[in-house]
Design a protein around this motif. Sequence first.
Motif, PDB file in Angstrom:
ATOM      1  N   LEU A 196       0.825  -1.205   0.000  1.00  0.00           N
ATOM      2  CA  LEU A 196       0.000   0.000   0.000  1.00  0.00           C
ATOM      3  C   LEU A 196       0.859   1.255   0.000  1.00  0.00           C
ATOM      4  O   LEU A 196       0.519   2.244  -0.638  1.00  0.00           O
ATOM      5  CB  LEU A 196      -0.941   0.013   1.207  1.00  0.00           C
ATOM      6  CG  LEU A 196      -2.124  -0.944   1.146  1.00  0.00           C
ATOM      7  CD1 LEU A 196      -2.904  -0.893   2.452  1.00  0.00           C
ATOM      8  CD2 LEU A 196      -3.040  -0.602  -0.018  1.00  0.00           C
ATOM      9  N   GLN A 197       1.970   1.228   0.728  1.00  0.00           N
ATOM     10  CA  GLN A 197       2.840   2.396   0.778  1.00  0.00           C
ATOM     11  C   GLN A 197       3.489   2.659  -0.571  1.00  0.00           C
ATOM     12  O   GLN A 197       3.763   3.801  -0.919  1.00  0.00           O
ATOM     13  CB  GLN A 197       3.918   2.207   1.843  1.00  0.00           C
ATOM     14  CG  GLN A 197       3.369   2.235   3.247  1.00  0.00           C
ATOM     15  CD  GLN A 197       4.399   1.833   4.287  1.00  0.00           C
ATOM     16  OE1 GLN A 197       5.472   1.347   3.954  1.00  0.00           O
ATOM     17  NE2 GLN A 197       4.052   2.003   5.546  1.00  0.00           N
TER      18      GLN A 197
ATOM     19  N   SER B 219       2.110   1.718  -3.557  1.00  0.00           N
ATOM     20  CA  SER B 219       1.138   1.906  -4.629  1.00  0.00           C
ATOM     21  C   SER B 219       0.647   3.342  -4.648  1.00  0.00           C
ATOM     22  O   SER B 219       0.565   3.998  -3.619  1.00  0.00           O
ATOM     23  CB  SER B 219      -0.042   0.933  -4.459  1.00  0.00           C
ATOM     24  OG  SER B 219      -0.754   1.227  -3.293  1.00  0.00           O
ATOM     25  N   PRO B 220       0.314   3.845  -5.845  1.00  0.00           N
ATOM     26  CA  PRO B 220      -0.183   5.221  -5.930  1.00  0.00           C
ATOM     27  C   PRO B 220      -1.562   5.336  -5.294  1.00  0.00           C
ATOM     28  O   PRO B 220      -2.285   4.355  -5.145  1.00  0.00           O
ATOM     29  CB  PRO B 220      -0.245   5.473  -7.441  1.00  0.00           C
ATOM     30  CG  PRO B 220      -0.337   4.118  -8.050  1.00  0.00           C
ATOM     31  CD  PRO B 220       0.364   3.180  -7.114  1.00  0.00           C
ATOM     32  N   ARG B 221      -1.937   6.558  -4.910  1.00  0.00           N
ATOM     33  CA  ARG B 221      -3.272   6.789  -4.321  1.00  0.00           C
ATOM     34  C   ARG B 221      -4.363   6.351  -5.279  1.00  0.00           C
ATOM     35  O   ARG B 221      -5.303   5.685  -4.902  1.00  0.00           O
ATOM     36  CB  ARG B 221      -3.416   8.272  -3.972  1.00  0.00           C
ATOM     37  CG  ARG B 221      -4.860   8.681  -3.731  1.00  0.00           C
ATOM     38  CD  ARG B 221      -5.068   9.341  -2.407  1.00  0.00           C
ATOM     39  NE  ARG B 221      -6.365   9.948  -2.286  1.00  0.00           N
ATOM     40  CZ  ARG B 221      -7.492   9.294  -2.021  1.00  0.00           C
ATOM     41  NH1 ARG B 221      -7.463   7.999  -1.872  1.00  0.00           N
ATOM     42  NH2 ARG B 221      -8.630   9.925  -1.904  1.00  0.00           N
ATOM     43  N   VAL B 222      -4.255   6.735  -6.546  1.00  0.00           N
ATOM     44  CA  VAL B 222      -5.242   6.358  -7.565  1.00  0.00           C
ATOM     45  C   VAL B 222      -4.492   5.659  -8.696  1.00  0.00           C
ATOM     46  O   VAL B 222      -3.491   6.165  -9.193  1.00  0.00           O
ATOM     47  CB  VAL B 222      -5.994   7.592  -8.111  1.00  0.00           C
ATOM     48  CG1 VAL B 222      -6.975   7.173  -9.192  1.00  0.00           C
ATOM     49  CG2 VAL B 222      -6.711   8.332  -6.988  1.00  0.00           C
ATOM     50  N   HIS B 223      -4.986   4.492  -9.054  1.00  0.00           N
ATOM     51  CA  HIS B 223      -4.381   3.699 -10.132  1.00  0.00           C
ATOM     52  C   HIS B 223      -5.504   3.308 -11.085  1.00  0.00           C
ATOM     53  O   HIS B 223      -6.506   2.736 -10.663  1.00  0.00           O
ATOM     54  CB  HIS B 223      -3.705   2.464  -9.531  1.00  0.00           C
ATOM     55  CG  HIS B 223      -3.062   1.586 -10.544  1.00  0.00           C
ATOM     56  ND1 HIS B 223      -1.754   1.733 -10.910  1.00  0.00           N
ATOM     57  CD2 HIS B 223      -3.550   0.556 -11.266  1.00  0.00           C
ATOM     58  CE1 HIS B 223      -1.467   0.814 -11.817  1.00  0.00           C
ATOM     59  NE2 HIS B 223      -2.532   0.088 -12.045  1.00  0.00           N
TER      60      HIS B 223
ATOM     61  N   ILE C 293      -8.124   2.614  -5.531  1.00  0.00           N
ATOM     62  CA  ILE C 293      -7.896   3.779  -4.683  1.00  0.00           C
ATOM     63  C   ILE C 293      -7.238   3.277  -3.400  1.00  0.00           C
ATOM     64  O   ILE C 293      -7.779   2.405  -2.717  1.00  0.00           O
ATOM     65  CB  ILE C 293      -9.206   4.538  -4.389  1.00  0.00           C
ATOM     66  CG1 ILE C 293      -9.782   5.080  -5.702  1.00  0.00           C
ATOM     67  CG2 ILE C 293      -8.962   5.656  -3.379  1.00  0.00           C
ATOM     68  CD1 ILE C 293     -11.072   5.828  -5.569  1.00  0.00           C
ATOM     69  N   ASP C 294      -6.067   3.818  -3.107  1.00  0.00           N
ATOM     70  CA  ASP C 294      -5.267   3.382  -1.956  1.00  0.00           C
ATOM     71  C   ASP C 294      -5.050   1.872  -1.954  1.00  0.00           C
ATOM     72  O   ASP C 294      -5.111   1.219  -0.914  1.00  0.00           O
ATOM     73  CB  ASP C 294      -5.903   3.835  -0.639  1.00  0.00           C
ATOM     74  CG  ASP C 294      -5.907   5.343  -0.493  1.00  0.00           C
ATOM     75  OD1 ASP C 294      -4.968   5.977  -1.009  1.00  0.00           O
ATOM     76  OD2 ASP C 294      -6.834   5.882   0.142  1.00  0.00           O
TER      77      ASP C 294
ATOM     78  N   GLU D  68      -6.950  -0.473  -3.044  1.00  0.00           N
ATOM     79  CA  GLU D  68      -8.176  -1.274  -3.016  1.00  0.00           C
ATOM     80  C   GLU D  68      -8.931  -1.104  -4.329  1.00  0.00           C
ATOM     81  O   GLU D  68      -9.183   0.026  -4.770  1.00  0.00           O
ATOM     82  CB  GLU D  68      -9.084  -0.846  -1.860  1.00  0.00           C
ATOM     83  CG  GLU D  68      -8.503  -1.102  -0.490  1.00  0.00           C
ATOM     84  CD  GLU D  68      -8.436  -2.573  -0.157  1.00  0.00           C
ATOM     85  OE1 GLU D  68      -9.375  -3.315  -0.513  1.00  0.00           O
ATOM     86  OE2 GLU D  68      -7.445  -2.987   0.478  1.00  0.00           O
TER      87      GLU D  68
ATOM     88  N   THR E  50     -16.387  10.031  -5.348  1.00  0.00           N
ATOM     89  CA  THR E  50     -15.070  10.157  -4.739  1.00  0.00           C
ATOM     90  C   THR E  50     -14.281  11.134  -5.586  1.00  0.00           C
ATOM     91  O   THR E  50     -14.350  11.080  -6.811  1.00  0.00           O
ATOM     92  CB  THR E  50     -14.353   8.803  -4.719  1.00  0.00           C
ATOM     93  OG1 THR E  50     -15.177   7.838  -4.062  1.00  0.00           O
ATOM     94  CG2 THR E  50     -13.022   8.886  -4.017  1.00  0.00           C
TER      95      THR E  50
ATOM     96  N   GLU F  77     -11.053  14.588  -5.747  1.00  0.00           N
ATOM     97  CA  GLU F  77     -10.098  15.523  -5.183  1.00  0.00           C
ATOM     98  C   GLU F  77     -10.081  16.746  -6.064  1.00  0.00           C
ATOM     99  O   GLU F  77     -10.339  16.682  -7.260  1.00  0.00           O
ATOM    100  CB  GLU F  77      -8.694  14.917  -5.125  1.00  0.00           C
ATOM    101  CG  GLU F  77      -8.534  13.822  -4.123  1.00  0.00           C
ATOM    102  CD  GLU F  77      -7.097  13.312  -4.052  1.00  0.00           C
ATOM    103  OE1 GLU F  77      -6.176  13.951  -4.609  1.00  0.00           O
ATOM    104  OE2 GLU F  77      -6.897  12.249  -3.442  1.00  0.00           O
TER     105      GLU F  77
END
Length: 159
Positions: free
Chosen positions: A90-91, A93-97, A111-112, A114, A153, A155
């Motif tokens: 998780l650390q 991986s990008p926030r959004v993939h 996302i994160d 998941e 969801t 930003e």
Amino acid sequence: MTEFNLMNGQAIELTKDGILFKGNRIEIDGKVIIDKDDKHIAVLEQDKNKIKQSSVDIDDKPITTKINLNTALVNKVIDNLLKEIETVKLQRSPRVHIEFDHINDVPTIFIDGEKVQDGLVSLNIDWKTNTEKISEKTFTLKTINKDGYETITGENSLF
């Protein structure tokens, strides 16, 4: 003495004094495994709480390699290691993939780390390079679950 031949090619000798197993490996219900080579016999015993391994040389002289493992403790250590691996993933991986092979395919979105499980309704990304002025950047993801509820969801770089 009576010899009983098993389907796996091994044999058992039945005598009034006991049972003699013939062969180099014997496994009893996955709980006891006996392996033999030219110099040693290794016995592995397992129950729901521990694993015990003993080795004896052919001349019946005990060898100092005995291992007693608490399987509950081993399982706990393995679970903790797996959790640490997931945390590291998780650390990294990008926030959004976002993944897709063709522009007409429904993208797979994470996302994160998941995977977004609900049905994708829309995905909007507006991103421009900052030149003379800072450009607004937005990301909006709209999904719908099986009960018909929408989730948004997103930003926004200016808020």
